[in-house]
Scaffold this motif. Sequence first.
Motif, PDB file in Angstrom:
ATOM      1  N   GLY A  88       0.792  -1.218   0.000  1.00  0.00           N
ATOM      2  CA  GLY A  88       0.000   0.000   0.000  1.00  0.00           C
ATOM      3  C   GLY A  88       0.825   1.269   0.000  1.00  0.00           C
ATOM      4  N   LEU A  89       2.064   1.193   0.487  1.00  0.00           N
ATOM      5  CA  LEU A  89       2.903   2.383   0.597  1.00  0.00           C
ATOM      6  C   LEU A  89       4.080   2.370  -0.370  1.00  0.00           C
ATOM      7  CD1 LEU A  89       2.891   2.661   4.488  1.00  0.00           C
ATOM      8  CD2 LEU A  89       1.619   4.071   2.872  1.00  0.00           C
ATOM      9  N   LEU A 391     -18.837  -0.073  -2.468  1.00  0.00           N
ATOM     10  CA  LEU A 391     -19.873   0.433  -1.576  1.00  0.00           C
ATOM     11  C   LEU A 391     -19.563   0.066  -0.135  1.00  0.00           C
ATOM     12  CD1 LEU A 391     -22.534   1.774  -0.901  1.00  0.00           C
ATOM     13  CD2 LEU A 391     -23.721  -0.315  -1.643  1.00  0.00           C
ATOM     14  N   ALA A 392     -19.106  -1.167   0.087  1.00  0.00           N
ATOM     15  CA  ALA A 392     -18.746  -1.580   1.450  1.00  0.00           C
ATOM     16  C   ALA A 392     -17.613  -0.719   1.992  1.00  0.00           C
ATOM     17  CB  ALA A 392     -18.348  -3.053   1.459  1.00  0.00           C
ATOM     18  N   THR A 393     -16.670  -0.363   1.137  1.00  0.00           N
ATOM     19  CA  THR A 393     -15.570   0.498   1.565  1.00  0.00           C
ATOM     20  C   THR A 393     -16.083   1.879   1.943  1.00  0.00           C
ATOM     21  OG1 THR A 393     -14.021  -0.694   0.141  1.00  0.00           O
ATOM     22  CG2 THR A 393     -13.362   1.504   0.871  1.00  0.00           C
ATOM     23  N   ALA A 394     -16.996   2.431   1.141  1.00  0.00           N
ATOM     24  CA  ALA A 394     -17.585   3.733   1.466  1.00  0.00           C
ATOM     25  C   ALA A 394     -18.332   3.675   2.793  1.00  0.00           C
ATOM     26  CB  ALA A 394     -18.521   4.181   0.340  1.00  0.00           C
ATOM     27  N   ARG A 467      -5.144   4.922   6.649  1.00  0.00           N
ATOM     28  CA  ARG A 467      -5.134   3.549   7.137  1.00  0.00           C
ATOM     29  C   ARG A 467      -5.561   2.563   6.041  1.00  0.00           C
ATOM     30  NH1 ARG A 467      -4.401   1.636  12.286  1.00  0.00           N
ATOM     31  NH2 ARG A 467      -3.059   3.465  12.280  1.00  0.00           N
ATOM     32  N   LEU A 468      -6.572   2.922   5.244  1.00  0.00           N
ATOM     33  CA  LEU A 468      -7.007   2.024   4.171  1.00  0.00           C
ATOM     34  C   LEU A 468      -5.958   1.914   3.077  1.00  0.00           C
ATOM     35  CD1 LEU A 468     -10.822   2.795   3.777  1.00  0.00           C
ATOM     36  CD2 LEU A 468      -9.727   0.914   4.983  1.00  0.00           C
ATOM     37  N   GLN A 469      -5.244   3.009   2.814  1.00  0.00           N
ATOM     38  CA  GLN A 469      -4.150   2.926   1.853  1.00  0.00           C
ATOM     39  C   GLN A 469      -3.039   2.030   2.382  1.00  0.00           C
ATOM     40  OE1 GLN A 469      -2.147   6.611   0.996  1.00  0.00           O
ATOM     41  NE2 GLN A 469      -0.677   5.649  -0.384  1.00  0.00           N
ATOM     42  N   THR A 470      -2.698   2.196   3.658  1.00  0.00           N
ATOM     43  CA  THR A 470      -1.654   1.372   4.241  1.00  0.00           C
ATOM     44  C   THR A 470      -2.020  -0.104   4.191  1.00  0.00           C
ATOM     45  OG1 THR A 470      -1.018   3.179   5.719  1.00  0.00           O
ATOM     46  CG2 THR A 470      -0.280   0.983   6.324  1.00  0.00           C
ATOM     47  N   LEU A 471      -3.294  -0.408   4.338  1.00  0.00           N
ATOM     48  CA  LEU A 471      -3.751  -1.795   4.246  1.00  0.00           C
ATOM     49  C   LEU A 471      -3.939  -2.256   2.807  1.00  0.00           C
ATOM     50  CD1 LEU A 471      -6.293  -1.840   7.207  1.00  0.00           C
ATOM     51  CD2 LEU A 471      -4.165  -3.133   7.043  1.00  0.00           C
ATOM     52  N   ASN A 472      -3.607  -1.389   1.843  1.00  0.00           N
ATOM     53  CA  ASN A 472      -3.674  -1.707   0.413  1.00  0.00           C
ATOM     54  C   ASN A 472      -5.084  -1.994  -0.066  1.00  0.00           C
ATOM     55  OD1 ASN A 472      -2.226  -1.813  -2.006  1.00  0.00           O
ATOM     56  ND2 ASN A 472      -2.145  -4.046  -1.961  1.00  0.00           N
ATOM     57  N   LEU A 473      -6.065  -1.385   0.585  1.00  0.00           N
ATOM     58  CA  LEU A 473      -7.456  -1.538   0.147  1.00  0.00           C
ATOM     59  C   LEU A 473      -7.851  -0.471  -0.860  1.00  0.00           C
ATOM     60  CD1 LEU A 473      -7.497  -3.402   2.692  1.00  0.00           C
ATOM     61  CD2 LEU A 473      -9.867  -2.689   3.006  1.00  0.00           C
ATOM     62  N   ILE A 474      -7.224   0.705  -0.783  1.00  0.00           N
ATOM     63  CA  ILE A 474      -7.577   1.792  -1.688  1.00  0.00           C
ATOM     64  C   ILE A 474      -6.322   2.494  -2.171  1.00  0.00           C
ATOM     65  CG2 ILE A 474      -9.785   2.198  -0.510  1.00  0.00           C
ATOM     66  CD1 ILE A 474      -8.499   4.803   0.624  1.00  0.00           C
ATOM     67  N   ALA A 490      -8.654  -6.359  -2.546  1.00  0.00           N
ATOM     68  CA  ALA A 490      -8.655  -6.824  -1.161  1.00  0.00           C
ATOM     69  C   ALA A 490      -9.831  -6.285  -0.368  1.00  0.00           C
ATOM     70  CB  ALA A 490      -7.346  -6.441  -0.476  1.00  0.00           C
ATOM     71  N   ALA A 491     -10.473  -5.218  -0.862  1.00  0.00           N
ATOM     72  CA  ALA A 491     -11.610  -4.642  -0.139  1.00  0.00           C
ATOM     73  C   ALA A 491     -12.820  -5.568  -0.116  1.00  0.00           C
ATOM     74  CB  ALA A 491     -12.002  -3.302  -0.762  1.00  0.00           C
ATOM     75  N   SER A 492     -12.772  -6.659  -0.872  1.00  0.00           N
ATOM     76  CA  SER A 492     -13.886  -7.613  -0.832  1.00  0.00           C
ATOM     77  C   SER A 492     -14.085  -8.173   0.571  1.00  0.00           C
ATOM     78  CB  SER A 492     -13.647  -8.751  -1.831  1.00  0.00           C
ATOM     79  OG  SER A 492     -12.453  -9.445  -1.509  1.00  0.00           O
ATOM     80  N   MET A 493     -13.059  -8.076   1.433  1.00  0.00           N
ATOM     81  CA  MET A 493     -13.212  -8.559   2.804  1.00  0.00           C
ATOM     82  C   MET A 493     -14.223  -7.735   3.593  1.00  0.00           C
ATOM     83  SD  MET A 493      -9.860  -7.157   4.803  1.00  0.00           S
ATOM     84  CE  MET A 493      -8.751  -8.053   3.736  1.00  0.00           C
ATOM     85  N   LEU A 494     -14.590  -6.558   3.056  1.00  0.00           N
ATOM     86  CA  LEU A 494     -15.550  -5.700   3.744  1.00  0.00           C
ATOM     87  C   LEU A 494     -16.988  -5.963   3.308  1.00  0.00           C
ATOM     88  CD1 LEU A 494     -13.590  -2.322   3.564  1.00  0.00           C
ATOM     89  CD2 LEU A 494     -13.868  -3.804   5.563  1.00  0.00           C
TER      90      LEU A 494
END
Length: 506
Positions: A88-89, A391-394, A467-474, A490-494
């Motif tokens: 993510g970084l 949508l789950a991420t939002a 935090r979401l960028q660091t987790l490589n979700l966005i 990876a955001a599918s986990m949400l």
Amino acid sequence: MPAHRRLRPTGGRGRLTSSGVSAQTIRARRVGAVVGLLALVIIVVALTGRGGGPRRLVAGGGGAGGTFDPLAYDPAHESAFEAAAASGLSNVIYTKSPGGAAASAARTLAFAGLAAKAASAGALSGSTLEAIVMLESAGRPQVIAGSDPSAAAGLTQIVAGTATQLLGMRVDLAASRRLGAEIATARARGQVATAARLEADRARIDQRFDPAQALAATERYLKLAKGVFGRDDLAIESYHMGIGNLETAIRRYVGSSGAGDPIATVVARNGLSYAKLYFDSTPIDHASTYSWLAGLGDDSSTYLWRIEAAGRVLGLYRSDPGRLAAISRLENAAPSAELVLRGPGTPEFATKAALAVGRSSRAVLALPSGSQGAAVGLRPDGPLHLRPEALATALYMAGAVRAIAGKGTELEVSAATTDSADLQRAALASHGLAEADPLDASGYAFDVARAYATPAEAQAFQFVLDRLQTLNLIAWNREGRIIHIVVGPAASMLDGLLKTLLPSSG
């Protein structure tokens, strides 16, 4: 090397301006991006609110009744958190390396032998020293952070005070300044041999400019820091943050427990890795630690992950330079890492008819609006739709911002999915808030207006973005009056949040 905000290339998001490869060509090439969090398994525990009240989302893994966090730190999956953070970084490594990532890797590895020699007498590996060189100076032994050599200088960017007071290096600042001015004059006149001679003279009176001395001193620092903290990861993190600042963060995290004990004892007793310290500290949980880390600035708190990212670049340069070049093109093709997350092969809705089919088949879902939107902290600017994981991420972002900043906060989503044929019109219709981006037709991108009710809301939103960028979700970037967000695989986990917060979506 201090992290930098990425400059927006001309021509709009998603276009290359200097590499000679078009965005269309890039989109046709599939590059397997490393998505560390795909390996992360997190169980979402939804607790009934006190008095039968509504469930609410809290960032940071809070354990109070009525709270849950699907992204809370989990020690059982610490390696996945670390891998995700390195992914993510990593964007800054590709976009701020002088001459590009491959050129910086080549310069860095020219000192591999010296790094190995320095490491043989120290506590950490030569590969760690190489990654520090890559991140700190991109392999340039003469670089100074600023205009005066009292600041960080040399291959591993050592500050003059640290060099003399802690590491036993010879630094004659007056002579270093004089020789620096002479070197600059010689370079300006094209006197290459004279500049090289003067650089050799400077390396003798200011050892930070001597690669062998700089690497040996860096290894001495790491050995000292490992002795203080008892762990490699904390030693590496302290190289940029400073031993004292990191110790303060740790003592804030554990509170009164271990007061007066050596910090290595505190670390061992509490099983404290840097991943635990960082990911378990938020504006809600361990808020004092989070505040301290965030207040350090210059991305000190993410140094360890960027070192890991630099090491990955060096590994690719050695083992798969073609893949390194392909990833580098994607990283540099937009103002964020969005094309690494959702670039080549990402499906798009080509026409209004295709988007209508997507809505009817529920390939994209409507953002909640009106009272339903207010309940979850979202305020869409019109009827908008997103892919389920977007949508789950939002929803996660809105819930976390509300939990941190207080009731009544709402994120204004100013733009979401359009069709490819309508990109320009949709951008204009957003009142200048957005610019056409092909990913706007994918369903994985949305814009949030930079209009916040309070400073606390703005600060909470910044925490969630980081935090979401660091987790490589966005991947995200500022663009005028909006924040443009692209949601990765990876955001599918949400996705479980859809049923929890929007039962009708299922």
